[in-house]
Design a protein around this motif. Structure first.
Motif, short mmCIF file in Angstrom:
data_model
loop_
_atom_site.label_atom_id
_atom_site.label_comp_id
_atom_site.label_asym_id
_atom_site.label_seq_id
_atom_site.Cartn_x
_atom_site.Cartn_y
_atom_site.Cartn_z
N LEU A 171 -41.33 -31.82 -28.23
CA LEU A 171 -41.51 -31.66 -26.80
C LEU A 171 -40.77 -32.76 -25.97
N GLU A 172 -40.67 -34.02 -26.42
CA GLU A 172 -39.69 -34.95 -25.73
C GLU A 172 -38.20 -34.67 -25.78
N ASP A 173 -37.85 -33.54 -26.35
CA ASP A 173 -36.61 -33.37 -26.35
C ASP A 173 -36.11 -32.55 -25.28
N SER A 174 -37.22 -32.06 -24.44
CA SER A 174 -37.16 -31.25 -23.11
C SER A 174 -36.24 -32.05 -22.20
N ALA A 175 -35.00 -31.55 -21.90
CA ALA A 175 -34.19 -32.48 -21.03
C ALA A 175 -33.12 -31.57 -20.78
N MET A 176 -32.37 -32.15 -19.75
CA MET A 176 -30.99 -31.38 -19.41
C MET A 176 -29.94 -32.09 -20.32
N TYR A 177 -29.03 -31.40 -21.02
CA TYR A 177 -28.12 -32.10 -21.95
C TYR A 177 -26.81 -31.57 -21.20
N PHE A 178 -25.90 -32.73 -21.13
CA PHE A 178 -24.79 -32.65 -20.50
C PHE A 178 -23.47 -32.93 -21.42
N CYS A 179 -22.55 -31.78 -21.60
CA CYS A 179 -21.50 -32.05 -22.35
C CYS A 179 -20.36 -32.73 -21.44
N ALA A 180 -19.50 -33.68 -21.85
CA ALA A 180 -18.47 -34.18 -21.12
C ALA A 180 -17.20 -34.55 -21.94
N SER A 181 -16.27 -34.51 -21.18
CA SER A 181 -14.88 -34.73 -21.91
C SER A 181 -13.92 -35.62 -21.09
N LYS A 182 -12.78 -36.31 -21.84
CA LYS A 182 -12.01 -37.21 -21.22
C LYS A 182 -10.70 -37.27 -22.01
N TYR A 183 -9.46 -37.50 -21.33
CA TYR A 183 -8.36 -37.45 -22.24
C TYR A 183 -8.13 -38.79 -22.85
N LEU A 184 -8.50 -39.98 -22.19
CA LEU A 184 -8.19 -41.34 -22.88
C LEU A 184 -9.36 -42.26 -22.43
N THR A 185 -9.38 -43.28 -23.25
CA THR A 185 -10.28 -44.35 -22.58
C THR A 185 -9.53 -45.45 -22.59
N GLY A 186 -10.00 -46.31 -21.68
CA GLY A 186 -9.91 -47.80 -21.40
C GLY A 186 -8.39 -47.87 -20.37
N ILE B 10 -13.94 -39.02 -16.61
CA ILE B 10 -14.86 -38.19 -17.25
C ILE B 10 -15.40 -37.01 -16.55
N TYR B 11 -15.17 -35.63 -17.09
CA TYR B 11 -15.56 -34.59 -16.32
C TYR B 11 -17.01 -34.02 -17.09
N PHE B 12 -17.72 -33.60 -16.48
CA PHE B 12 -19.26 -33.17 -17.13
C PHE B 12 -19.22 -31.72 -16.73
N GLY B 13 -19.82 -30.97 -17.75
CA GLY B 13 -20.14 -29.65 -17.69
C GLY B 13 -21.56 -29.41 -16.80
#
Lengths: 110, 116
Positions: free
Chosen positions: B84-99, B105-108
């Motif tokens: 039940l506690e897994d009920s939530a909005m799940y976002f995927c995100a991606s990025k080209y490089l770090t640091g 960072i772009y979110f779906g």
């Protein structure tokens, strides 16, 4: 880990008013982003602003990295500006993950 | 502007069932993430993925969670036995490089999971 605090937690404005939202962070960061979460839950990128000032229409943001804070300015607010505003900073580790603040909930009344 | 796409937008599942959330990151991005937002709370990091392996995971990302990049475009989050506690909005995100500067960072648009 890095801490991100936003203020105020809630804000109610009349349409046309200006506002300033603040984000404080506890460590040096390479990246800071401001997001607007609309009523449908979507996270909309507003600014990528690790330092300096940027403007986009009625919105502008300033980050003073040396003092570890960022400000988001909303001028001439509209009802469509309502929603939650999140500040997020990139963790100094190598994975690039973002650490989010608790958000500021903005309600703009007509 | 480039887009991260997620499916489904909303899923209702019975407790104990397996769920797979799908994401198509931006095509030239190298870093991939899943985040979770319980209703009314802040967005929380779950896991990061780089070079076909998990690079970091949070305490939330326990053994019931897994991620996969089965081909060159999709990135999935599997929850093996939902609670039940897994009920939530799940976002995927991606990025080209770090640091480095200039790497947003772009979110779906999110996948809203309701466990009943």
């Amino acid at each position: 880990g890095i801490q991100v605090e936003q203020s105020p937690p809630d804000l109610i404005l009349q349409e046309g008013a200006n506002s300033t939202l603040r984000c404080n962070f506890s460590d040096s960061v390479n990246n800071l982003q401001w997001f607007h979460q609309n009523p449908w839950g979507q996270l909309i990128n507003l600014f990528y602003i690790p330092s300096g000032t940027k403007q986009n229409g009625r919105l502008s943001a300033t980050t003073v990295a040396t003092e570890r804070y960022s400000l988001l300015y909303i001028s001439s607010s509209q009802t469509t500006d309502s929603g939650v505003y999140f500040c997020a900073v990139e963790d100094p580790g190598n994975t690039g993950k973002l650490i989010f603040g608790q958000g500021t909930t903005l309600q703009v009344k007509p | 502007e480039p887009e991260v796409t997620q499916t489904p937008s909303h899923q209702v599942t019975q407790m104990g069932q397996e769920v797979i959330l799908r994401c198509v990151p931006i095509s030239n991005h190298l870093y991939f993430y899943w985040y979770r937002q319980i209703l009314g709370q802040k967005v929380e990091f779950l896991v990061s993925f780089y070079n076909n392996e998990i690079s970091e995971k949070s305490e939330i990302f326990d053994d019931q969670f897994s991620v996969e990049r089965p081909d060159g475009s999709n990135f999935t989050l599997k929850i093996r036995s939902t609670k039940l506690e897994d009920s939530a909005m799940y976002f995927c995100a991606s990025k080209y490089l770090t640091g480095l500067e200039g790497n947003t960072i772009y979110f779906g648009e999110g996948s809203w999971l309701t466990v009943v």
